[in-house]
Design a protein around this motif. Structure first.
Motif, mmCIF file in Angstrom:
data_model
loop_
_atom_site.group_PDB
_atom_site.id
_atom_site.type_symbol
_atom_site.label_atom_id
_atom_site.label_comp_id
_atom_site.label_asym_id
_atom_site.label_seq_id
_atom_site.Cartn_x
_atom_site.Cartn_y
_atom_site.Cartn_z
ATOM 1 N N LEU A 4 37.943 20.321 16.642
ATOM 2 C CA LEU A 4 37.727 20.121 18.073
ATOM 3 C C LEU A 4 37.924 18.649 18.410
ATOM 4 O O LEU A 4 37.761 17.779 17.556
ATOM 5 C CB LEU A 4 36.301 20.566 18.429
ATOM 6 C CG LEU A 4 35.979 21.992 17.966
ATOM 7 C CD1 LEU A 4 34.497 22.281 18.110
ATOM 8 C CD2 LEU A 4 36.811 23.013 18.725
ATOM 9 N N ASN B 270 39.259 16.117 8.943
ATOM 10 C CA ASN B 270 40.072 16.019 10.164
ATOM 11 C C ASN B 270 40.552 14.603 10.405
ATOM 12 O O ASN B 270 41.423 14.378 11.235
ATOM 13 C CB ASN B 270 39.274 16.458 11.393
ATOM 14 C CG ASN B 270 38.980 17.934 11.345
ATOM 15 O OD1 ASN B 270 39.697 18.669 10.679
ATOM 16 N ND2 ASN B 270 37.926 18.358 12.005
ATOM 17 N N CYS C 240 41.812 25.642 10.196
ATOM 18 C CA CYS C 240 40.491 25.183 10.636
ATOM 19 C C CYS C 240 40.564 24.823 12.107
ATOM 20 O O CYS C 240 41.552 24.250 12.559
ATOM 21 C CB CYS C 240 40.067 23.908 9.907
ATOM 22 S SG CYS C 240 39.839 24.113 8.157
ATOM 23 N N LEU C 241 39.489 25.089 12.825
ATOM 24 C CA LEU C 241 39.400 24.604 14.201
ATOM 25 C C LEU C 241 38.926 23.169 14.147
ATOM 26 O O LEU C 241 37.871 22.883 13.580
ATOM 27 C CB LEU C 241 38.378 25.417 14.983
ATOM 28 C CG LEU C 241 38.839 26.706 15.638
ATOM 29 C CD1 LEU C 241 37.797 27.151 16.645
ATOM 30 C CD2 LEU C 241 40.186 26.543 16.307
ATOM 31 N N HIS D 98 37.154 32.689 17.645
ATOM 32 C CA HIS D 98 37.347 31.430 16.914
ATOM 33 C C HIS D 98 38.204 31.643 15.665
ATOM 34 O O HIS D 98 39.076 30.849 15.342
ATOM 35 C CB HIS D 98 35.999 30.823 16.509
ATOM 36 C CG HIS D 98 35.132 30.452 17.672
ATOM 37 N ND1 HIS D 98 35.633 29.916 18.821
ATOM 38 C CD2 HIS D 98 33.797 30.552 17.860
ATOM 39 C CE1 HIS D 98 34.647 29.688 19.675
ATOM 40 N NE2 HIS D 98 33.517 30.078 19.111
ATOM 41 N N TRP E 294 29.472 29.249 17.296
ATOM 42 C CA TRP E 294 30.378 30.002 16.432
ATOM 43 C C TRP E 294 30.102 31.494 16.541
ATOM 44 O O TRP E 294 31.004 32.299 16.756
ATOM 45 C CB TRP E 294 30.214 29.558 14.967
ATOM 46 C CG TRP E 294 31.070 28.388 14.649
ATOM 47 C CD1 TRP E 294 30.704 27.073 14.651
ATOM 48 C CD2 TRP E 294 32.460 28.414 14.330
ATOM 49 N NE1 TRP E 294 31.770 26.283 14.348
ATOM 50 C CE2 TRP E 294 32.871 27.074 14.143
ATOM 51 C CE3 TRP E 294 33.406 29.423 14.190
ATOM 52 C CZ2 TRP E 294 34.182 26.735 13.813
ATOM 53 C CZ3 TRP E 294 34.713 29.092 13.859
ATOM 54 C CH2 TRP E 294 35.083 27.752 13.679
ATOM 55 N N THR F 140 46.402 27.618 13.617
ATOM 56 C CA THR F 140 46.460 26.182 13.299
ATOM 57 C C THR F 140 47.241 25.940 12.005
ATOM 58 O O THR F 140 47.510 26.871 11.240
ATOM 59 C CB THR F 140 45.043 25.601 13.114
ATOM 60 O OG1 THR F 140 44.467 26.247 11.971
ATOM 61 C CG2 THR F 140 44.163 25.857 14.332
ATOM 62 N N GLN G 169 41.754 31.876 16.593
ATOM 63 C CA GLN G 169 42.342 30.552 16.877
ATOM 64 C C GLN G 169 42.623 29.790 15.578
ATOM 65 O O GLN G 169 43.619 29.076 15.467
ATOM 66 C CB GLN G 169 41.401 29.733 17.753
ATOM 67 C CG GLN G 169 41.347 30.221 19.181
ATOM 68 C CD GLN G 169 40.213 29.579 19.975
ATOM 69 O OE1 GLN G 169 39.533 28.679 19.494
ATOM 70 N NE2 GLN G 169 40.003 30.064 21.182
ATOM 71 N N MET G 170 41.759 29.955 14.596
ATOM 72 C CA MET G 170 41.964 29.261 13.311
ATOM 73 C C MET G 170 43.303 29.664 12.689
ATOM 74 O O MET G 170 44.000 28.841 12.086
ATOM 75 C CB MET G 170 40.825 29.592 12.336
ATOM 76 C CG MET G 170 39.526 28.879 12.659
ATOM 77 S SD MET G 170 38.059 29.743 11.995
ATOM 78 C CE MET G 170 38.336 29.624 10.239
ATOM 79 N N GLN H 78 33.493 27.922 8.846
ATOM 80 C CA GLN H 78 34.911 28.286 8.787
ATOM 81 C C GLN H 78 35.303 28.727 7.377
ATOM 82 O O GLN H 78 36.132 29.603 7.199
ATOM 83 C CB GLN H 78 35.769 27.095 9.211
ATOM 84 C CG GLN H 78 35.311 26.490 10.521
ATOM 85 C CD GLN H 78 36.396 25.679 11.219
ATOM 86 O OE1 GLN H 78 37.553 26.066 11.266
ATOM 87 N NE2 GLN H 78 36.002 24.551 11.770
#
Ligand code: NA7
Length: 530
Positions: A244, A273, A241-242, A230, A223, A237, A233-234, A56
């Motif tokens: 999960l 996270n 960062c994704l 992906h 990835w 946020t 989607q990041m 990422q």
């Protein structure tokens, strides 16, 4: 005259140069170091790694690049990240427009001709229509002034200015100051080499195990098989960062047992996270306390000597208000016989002597001192340059009571000067690589717009700048991160105005605001044809 001068050849400077050239602008990058890489050039201390997953924390602009580059670990080391940046520079033929070993001393705006004059340590004067400060938010390293340092006969180092030659601590008596992210990374490594390591701790730190490991082919494939999606989607946020498998509910809405289970799960997984285990950890003190107490208990479990454990337990500020660190065997290190924790809250240092450190009548005999004491963040690198805008006004004067920007990108009275140092933007609370790309795409699109519409200058209007400042503050006050002395608010630098500088409203919201500004015809900016 060229179109753009870029100051700094780190993650941001390299991509800025790439985008500008792609868009038909003439550009030149000036870099003080003898190599590219920015923080990844300078922070070459043992143990230095990124603490955001490299899948990422990497460029997304080239599908070819992101497919062909192979990271070896989840959180790769500094040499690997520097190799990556060098690979990027070669692949996109960036070096021909980068001048190394050159310090920018001054950047002066010439109002008559609407252009910047950049003065360098080589005695050059470069004229450019625009100037981009890609000088980094954590690049001005800082060694605290401690009595007697100049008399010390051993070696001393700063993690953010680490020498390129190998430093070997084998058989030596070493002191480390600083237990932020850099200290947490270097301490376990030095402990393995040194005859004795003394950790001089001023503030105990929260850290979560990184659980770093080689990048598994299946994960890499996951990835790479859908990188574009992906990355998209990041952008949606808060952190860029994704993450999960997160719970996505409030800590206070579940039972204490469920809370502990979730903290344990995130702690076992490792990664920053942990702070997102529940949605309210960042703004609800009661929720935050539950996560902080979980981490405190982990320290009590890991550290064998209860007295040492108590000293290592952070208290007095919310979890996350000083940046959370990722570690590999940090607390375990204090179980080794060759490691001593010196708690500076019990007694501060009296002086550094030619042979070590003295506290009261105790002398610590030393061969080396390592300062992992951080940076003059956000503004430090900018203030090393004499930046003058309209009517000769200096940036230092304008920001005497604290920096103010519009979107972190520009400041009024400094037309055509773009800033990308994390001020007023979410960069330091998020995936910096992604934030850098977002900022640079915005700046490039803006320059294309100015060129197409024959505008000479752009700068924020003062109302928009003030409103953005108020918004940054309001969001900061809403969450708990402003409730500690840290580099986020300049409190780590004596005399620096205490202003919370980054934007904590999230990558997604920030990006939307930047897009809306453009959609509304560069709302809040003054665009002039001459
Ligand atoms: P940080 O996070 O600013 O940490 C600096 C550390 O140095 C911190 O523990 C400080 O304690 C300590 N410090 C600073 N001055 C002194 C003195 N005079 N005596 C003892 N200890 C001192 O810098 P890092 O390099 O670790 O990390 C910066 C960022 O880089 C990091 O967040 C990542 O984003 C990458 P304090 O807390 O001020 O009491």
């Amino acid at each position: 005259m060229i179109d753009v001068v870029i100051v700094g050849a780190g993650f941001a400077g390299l991509y800025m140069l790439y985008r500008l050239r792609q868009s038909g602008f003439s550009a030149k990058t000036i870099e003080v170091a003898d190599g590219i890489g920015g923080v990844w050039h300078w922070n070459r201390y043992p143990g230095a790694r990124c603490d955001i997953e490299a899948m990422q924390y990497s460029y997304s602009f080239s599908e070819e690049l992101q497919q062909e580059w192979k990271w070896s670990e989840i959180f790769p080391t500094q040499p690997e990240i520097l190799r990556y940046l060098n690979y990027v520079a070669d692949k996109f033929d960036l070096r021909k427009n980068i001048e190394l070993e050159t310090q920018v001393n001054a950047a002066i705006f010439d109002e008559t001709h609407s252009r910047w004059e950049i003065q360098t340590s080589r005695g050059d004067r470069i004229l450019a229509k625009f100037c981009v400060m890609a000088t980094g938010c954590l690049s001005a390293s800082r060694i605290p002034s401690i009595n007697g340092l100049e008399t010390f006969k051993g070696h001393y180092y700063h993690t953010g200015r680490w020498p390129q030659a190998d430093v070997n601590f084998s058989g030596r008596r070493v002191a480390v100051f600083g237990t932020g992210s850099s200290g947490v990374q270097i301490i376990p490594i030095i402990a393995k080499q040194a005859k004795h390591l003394f950790v001089f701790q001023r503030t105990a730190t929260f850290t979560v195990p990184a659980r770093n490991k080689p990048l598994e082919p299946e994960y890499e494939q996951w990835w790479k098989s859908n990188y574009a999606e992906h990355r998209k989607q990041m952008l949606e946020t808060i952190t860029g960062c994704l993450a999960l498998d997160m719970k996505n509910c409030s800590a206070m809405s579940v039972t204490p047992d469920e809370r502990l289970q979730e903290y344990e799960k995130q702690w076992q997984k490792g990664s920053l996270n942990f702070l997102g285990s529940f949605t309210d950890l960042v703004f609800n003190q009661e929720a935050n306390d539950t996560a902080a107490e979980f981490l405190r208990n982990k320290i009590r479990e890991i550290v064998e000597d209860p007295t040492v454990a108590e000293k290592l337990i952070p208290c007095g500020f919310p979890l996350g208000a000083k940046r959370l660190s990722l570690d590999t065997n940090y607390f375990e290190t204090f179980n080794h016989d060759n490691v001593t924790l010196v708690d500076l809250q019990q007694a501060p240092i009296d002086e550094i002597t030619p042979t070590g450190i003295r506290i009261g009548n105790k002398n610590y005999e030393l061969d080396d001192i390592v300062f992992a004491t951080g940076f003059d963040a956000f503004t430090g690198a900018l203030f090393k340059i004499d930046i003058r805008g309209r009517a000769g006004k200096t940036l230092r004067d304008k920001w005497a009571d604290g920096p103010c920007t519009y979107l972190g990108l520009m400041t009024s009275d400094f037309p055509n000067l773009f800033i990308m140092t994390g001020l007023g933007s979410p960069t330091v609370f998020a995936n910096a690589a992604l934030c850098i790309e977002q900022n640079i795409d915005w700046i490039t699109d803006c320059l294309v717009y100015l060129r197409t519409n024959h505008y000479e200058t752009i700068e924020p209007n003062i109302e928009a700048e003030n409103d953005w400042g108020k918004h940054v503050n309001a969001v900061a006050n809403f969450i708990l991160f402003s409730k500690a002395d840290s580099w986020f608010n300049g409190a780590n630098i004596e005399g620096k105005p205490k202003v919370f500088m980054p934007y904590v409203g999230g990558v997604n919201n920030y990006r939307k605001k930047c897009q809306d500004v453009v959609a509304n015809g560069y709302q809040g900016f003054i665009l002039a044809t001459q």
